[in-house]
Design a protein around this motif. Structure first.
Motif, PDB file in Angstrom:
ATOM      1  N   LEU A  18       0.470  -1.343   0.071  1.00 14.33           N
ATOM      2  CA  LEU A  18      -0.132  -0.050  -0.128  1.00 14.33           C
ATOM      3  C   LEU A  18       0.860   1.276   0.396  1.00 14.33           C
ATOM      4  N   VAL A  19       1.957   1.275   0.762  1.00 12.91           N
ATOM      5  CA  VAL A  19       3.285   2.201   0.607  1.00 12.91           C
ATOM      6  C   VAL A  19       3.537   2.560  -0.735  1.00 12.91           C
ATOM      7  N   LYS A  20       3.965   1.735  -1.832  1.00 15.72           N
ATOM      8  CA  LYS A  20       4.757   1.565  -3.198  1.00 15.72           C
ATOM      9  C   LYS A  20       2.886   2.570  -3.707  1.00 15.72           C
ATOM     10  N   THR A  21       1.910   1.681  -3.427  1.00 11.53           N
ATOM     11  CA  THR A  21       1.079   2.125  -4.640  1.00 11.53           C
ATOM     12  C   THR A  21      -0.035   4.042  -4.227  1.00 11.53           C
ATOM     13  N   LEU A  22       0.671   4.001  -2.918  1.00 13.61           N
ATOM     14  CA  LEU A  22       0.090   5.472  -2.486  1.00 13.61           C
ATOM     15  C   LEU A  22       1.472   6.063  -2.591  1.00 13.61           C
ATOM     16  N   LEU A  23       2.868   5.596  -3.040  1.00 10.95           N
ATOM     17  CA  LEU A  23       3.193   6.691  -3.166  1.00 10.95           C
ATOM     18  C   LEU A  23       3.662   7.002  -4.731  1.00 10.95           C
TER      19      LEU A  23
END
Length: 91
Positions: A18-23
């Motif tokens: 999710l961190v990757k997706t948001l970034l």
């Protein structure tokens, strides 16, 4: 429902994907600038350093504008580096 705390909450929960997706989203600049008024004005990088989320730290710092967070101070004037030094684990 989109929330400006999405990145912070993903880091706190150690949800790497999710961190990757948001970034990688168009919301990333806004999410990176967000300071958590629910807790000491931490940014996502503050939380990553405080919780020893090394993978999250690396993702944030390698993102566009992520390095801008290095000097952001929380409510007590501490930067993410201060938190890493004070609360991080040594491996």
């Amino acid at each position: 429902m989109e929330d400006n705390y999405d990145l912070i909450d993903a880091v706190r929960a150690n949800k790497i994907d999710l961190v990757k997706t948001l970034l990688n989203s168009k919301r990333a600049p806004t999410l990176l600038k967000m300071q958590d008024d629910r807790h000491l004005q931490f940014t996502a990088l503050h939380w990553a350093a405080y919780k020893y989320r090394v993978a999250c730290c690396k993702l944030i710092l390698s993102s566009d504008r992520g390095c801008d967070l290095i000097t952001v101070q929380d409510k007590y004037g501490e930067t993410p580096l201060h938190l890493a030094a004070n609360y991080g684990q040594i491996k």
